[in-house]
Design an enzyme around this catalytic site. Structure first.
Site, mmCIF file in Angstrom:
data_model
loop_
_atom_site.group_PDB
_atom_site.id
_atom_site.type_symbol
_atom_site.label_atom_id
_atom_site.label_comp_id
_atom_site.label_asym_id
_atom_site.label_seq_id
_atom_site.Cartn_x
_atom_site.Cartn_y
_atom_site.Cartn_z
ATOM 1 N N HIS A 1 0.810 -1.217 0.000
ATOM 2 C CA HIS A 1 0.000 0.000 0.000
ATOM 3 C C HIS A 1 0.843 1.266 0.000
ATOM 4 O O HIS A 1 0.361 2.321 -0.412
ATOM 5 C CB HIS A 1 -0.956 0.004 1.194
ATOM 6 C CG HIS A 1 -2.136 -0.888 0.978
ATOM 7 N ND1 HIS A 1 -2.111 -2.217 1.277
ATOM 8 C CD2 HIS A 1 -3.357 -0.644 0.465
ATOM 9 C CE1 HIS A 1 -3.283 -2.751 0.963
ATOM 10 N NE2 HIS A 1 -4.053 -1.820 0.469
ATOM 11 N N GLY A 2 2.032 1.195 0.486
ATOM 12 C CA GLY A 2 2.832 2.411 0.487
ATOM 13 C C GLY A 2 4.211 2.179 1.059
ATOM 14 O O GLY A 2 4.421 1.280 1.879
#
Lengths: 458, 382
Positions: A321-322
């Protein structure tokens, strides 16, 4: 190009009539590919170089596998290329920053140069989609796609290119191979999906962002009520934003005669964390299940290994996600939460004795608290938010009542939809009234913005 | 782990393959139901603005002008244009000089023209802050009601006093009424709206309902959409804001201008870098406005200025006079009746182009004495 902008409306008005006219001819796929590249290149034409590279490597890797006795090197080449691209563009800065911090801590006079590159929109999505094709071919689950143009279309198909659903070759390639059958019912279905997605994005997610963003932008200036309500609001914002996008993507696909998979299934009605992950970002969850969890051994090698595999999968999912420690912690919390409650969720006591509402409330509370790490700018911000919430310091949260009323209305709708009283929502006048109300609401009251989707950054 | 649970599947198979579950809600309409939903929405979109007109009185009396706060409310402007035309008035169209930036409704040009004519004959259709490029857009897209009328069009050379005023600079800057300017052609180099924004503006011009939603936002929600307004007023009831009472046309601009002669306000003489008429976008737009108005069967009379020549340096004044002459020649060559009144006394100007109340009175008197204007308006000798 965003679905809820006039640019997309114009783009689709040009694309669709031609598509309908040539859908039975050999020009269909090149037209789809051209449209997809225009759609993607609209952000930045340079992004096209990357997607063409990724597509080419995987296409030729599969050709290599099909012509060679030793398939593994070709698969490794594909994986290294895809993960290398992702690593460089998405995680390069994160890794360099952490290495530099370590070097400073060790007192070493060296600094790793920070890669000054732009993160291409949607890279995590199309890289995963393309990679699944090579893995599936390696496993013998899909046939080789002979046409490069069609394969490139599979990787870049514009409705789902930048934020999913992450489709599998097994589902999408056959649809691209045959002439799409587009009945009036498909157009009606597509419009239904699109309108719901548009409403979720424009009327709900963007509205919630107006409350959430300033508070998470400077958490130190706020007290428990505002921080708690902003966290609660963010839980719904990200749901409306992301599921709204995929609803619109599926709607556009449907209008084109392409069926994309369901990606969200009322996740905030989940009765446990396992249930939550079966309802949230389903295409990604199933991707990690098939390509990470199961290859690690899944639940086949004893309890300890099962929990290890769950934790590793969740951690990787968090990092997907990041590129920040906040996402790692978010993944770790879900790993811990799911590991701690997995046995409980499977028990007959939990399934039969605990009221559904209590299970839903508990799951929602846990998921919402973990969103703090997902949304916060840094770990210190996340910690500050959680401690402030725990301290119960009072200050007027200034949360619009209309915003809370809208969330309550959606929750009640979803609850009724999944309950025995779901029939209330089925009669035609109710559905027609809802669509008309959503259309009017969007045109009347929606925040006038071209806000991008949260998941584009991943 | 991670096994998707389908919510519902109305069509179990497609071409022999398992069908993806449709969605996680019950909002799924058949083609026929869609027709009904679109019909209902269309009806609502058509009827709501019409019903609103009945509920919200527009008391456009003799000296009415579009209230300052509603200067960007083109739906209201169109409505007011229609009302003024319905009352068979001569329409005075222009920027803040016509609107009366430094004066109340009883100090404007149209007020003094009515006084000079001794009857309620002239309607103030000025919009504060509008410039010729935007005015052409206003007339084209929202001024459909203006047809078969007498129109007195005011031209203000201030908009040609520099490349910036003429919207010819390449550096982006914020100017008034961007949604009225041409969105695609002619290209305005300092206007950098996104393609989506431009398309939205074009659609908004064609759909009165969207103009009405802007009207509601501007008139009742401090020029914010409902979402942003509730963020600023979290516990207020938005419904209570809808009072159906429009702001007064006498409400002064914000910040309130100092209605004093320019000489008392510390304004110095200046030397504008006048743009040549043949290259001026603003001048071209004024010409376009004339063309649109005439195409719609209006009789058009053009009043240029009077600009505050006292503020100009000698060199600049010479260029200004040349521009004035060129403009007059162009208008006369094309049979457009016009007048360029002589400059007013210095003390009746508040700035470079806006007269004070006494200036408007003098200007109205000069127009009343102007043969061409009298002929145009059919005014008899007094």
């Amino acid at each position: 190009m965003l679905f809820h902008t006039w640019t997309f409306a114009l783009f689709f008005l040009v694309f669709y009539p031609v598509y309908l006219a040539i859908k039975g001819t050999r020009l269909r796929t090149p037209w789809l590919l051209l449209a997809s590249y225009v759609f993607y290149g609209w952000w930045n034409p340079l992004y096209l170089l990357l997607i063409v590279w990724s597509t080419s490597v995987d296409y030729f890797a599969v050709i290599g596998m099909s012509r060679s006795r030793r398939r593994a090197p070709w698969l490794v080449a594909s994986l290294v290329n895809n993960l290398g691209l992702l690593g460089f563009f998405k995680y390069g800065e994160f890794v360099a920053g952490n290495v530099n911090s370590l070097l400073i801590w060790l007192g070493l006079p060296y600094e790793v140069p920070m890669p000054d590159v732009l993160l291409p929109v949607g890279i995590s999505f199309y890289v995963f989609q393309s990679m699944s094709y090579t893995i599936d071919f390696y496993r013998g689950n899909v046939d080789r796609e002979p046409s490069f143009v069609r394969y490139a279309t599979f990787v870049s198909l514009f409705p789902q290119l930048v934020a999913g659903p992450i489709e599998r070759a097994k589902n999408l390639l056959p649809q691209l191979q045959r002439e799409p059958r587009i009945a009036m019912a498909d157009v009606a279905d597509g419009l239904s999906l699109f309108v719901v997605g548009l409403f979720k994005k424009v009327a709900l997610a963007d509205y919630l962002a107006l409350y959430v963003d300033p508070i998470y932008g400077s958490p130190g200036e706020h007290q428990a009520p505002a921080l708690a309500l902003a966290t609660f609001a963010f839980a719904w914002q990200i749901y409306f934003d992301f599921s709204g996008y995929t609803d619109m993507a599926r709607g556009v696909g449907r209008i084109m005669g392409i069926r994309l998979m369901l990606n969200f299934n009322n996740p905030y009605l989940a009765t446990g964390l396992g249930d939550f992950w079966r309802r949230w970002h389903i295409s990604l969850s199933s991707w990690f299940r098939d390509y990470v969890y199961i290859p690690l051994g899944g639940s086949r090698r004893g309890t300890r290994n099962t929990y290890r595999n769950i934790c590793l999968t969740m951690l990787v999912s968090g990092l997907w996600h990041g590129a920040a420690w906040t996402f790692v912690v978010w993944g770790a919390l879900h790993a811990l939460g799911y590991s701690a409650t997995r046995t409980l969720e499977l028990s007959s006591f939990y399934r039969n004795r605990v009221p559904a509402l209590a299970k839903q409330a508990g799951t929602f509370l846990f998921v919402t608290l973990t969103w703090v790490f997902f949304r916060a700018e840094s770990l210190s911000d996340a910690w500050l938010i959680l401690t402030r919430i725990a301290e119960f310091g009072w200050a007027d949260p200034a949360c619009p009542l209309l915003l809370l009323a809208l969330i309550a209305a959606v929750w009640i709708y979803q609850y009724v939809h999944e309950s025995r009283a779901g029939w209330i929502l089925r009669p035609a006048p109710v559905r027609i009234g809802l669509v008309a109300a959503m259309l009017l609401y969007v045109s009347l009251f929606a925040a006038s913005s071209d806000q991008a989707f949260i998941y584009f950054q991943f | 782990m991670h096994k998707p649970v389908p919510a519902e599947s109305d069509r179990p198979t497609v071409g022999g393959e398992p069908e993806a579950p449709f969605s996680s809600n019950a909002v799924r309409l058949s083609p026929g139901e869609w027709m009904v939903a679109l019909l209902l929405t269309g009806l609502a979109i058509h009827l709501i603005p019409a019903a609103w007109r009945r509920a919200e009185p527009l008391e456009a009396g003799a000296d009415y002008r579009v209230p300052y706060r509603l200067s960007n409310d083109y739906w209201l402007a169109a409505r007011y244009f229609g009302e003024a035309c319905a009352r068979d008035k001569a329409l005075v169209l222009g920027d803040s000089v016509v609107w009366g930036h430094y004066v109340g409704t009883a100090g404007t040009l149209s007020h003094y023209l009515n006084e000079a004519w001794g009857e309620d004959r002239f309607a103030n259709l000025g919009i504060d802050g509008i410039h010729p490029v935007a005015l052409a857009g206003l007339v084209e897209h929202y001024g459909g009601a203006i047809s078969g009328r007498d129109v007195i069009l005011h031209g203000n050379f201030l908009w040609m006093s520099s490349k910036r005023h003429d919207l010819q600079v390449t550096k982006e800057f914020t100017f008034n009424h961007p949604s009225l300017v041409p969105q695609f052609w002619p290209r305005i180099p300092c206007y950098r709206e996104s393609l989506s924004g431009r398309l939205g503006i074009v659609v908004g011009r064609a759909v009165p309902f969207l103009g009405w939603t802007k009207h509601v936002e501007i008139a009742y929600f401090d020029n914010a959409d409902l979402a942003r307004w509730t963020i600023a007023h979290p516990y207020a009831n938005p419904g209570a804001r809808i009072t159906f009472a429009l702001p007064s046309p006498d409400e002064p601009p914000s910040p309130e201008p100092v209605a004093k002669p320019w000489t008392e306000r510390g304004i110095r003489r200046f030397s504008p870098d006048w743009v040549a008429l043949e290259t001026s976008l603003q001048w071209r737009s004024l010409r376009r406005t004339i063309e649109i108005l005439r195409r719609r069967g209006n009789r058009v009379f053009v009043v240029i200025g009077p600009f505050n020549e006292h503020m100009l340096t000698d060199a600049s004044l010479a260029v200004y006079r040349q521009r004035k002459q060129e403009a007059e020649t162009w208008l006369r060559d094309r049979g457009v009746p016009c007048t360029i009144p002589a400059v007013l006394p210095s003390e009746v100007y508040a700035d470079a182009s806006h007269p004070l109340s006494e200036g408007y009175r003098l200007l109205a008197q000069r127009l009343a004495d102007d043969e061409a204007f009298r002929a145009f308006t059919g005014m008899r000798g007094q």
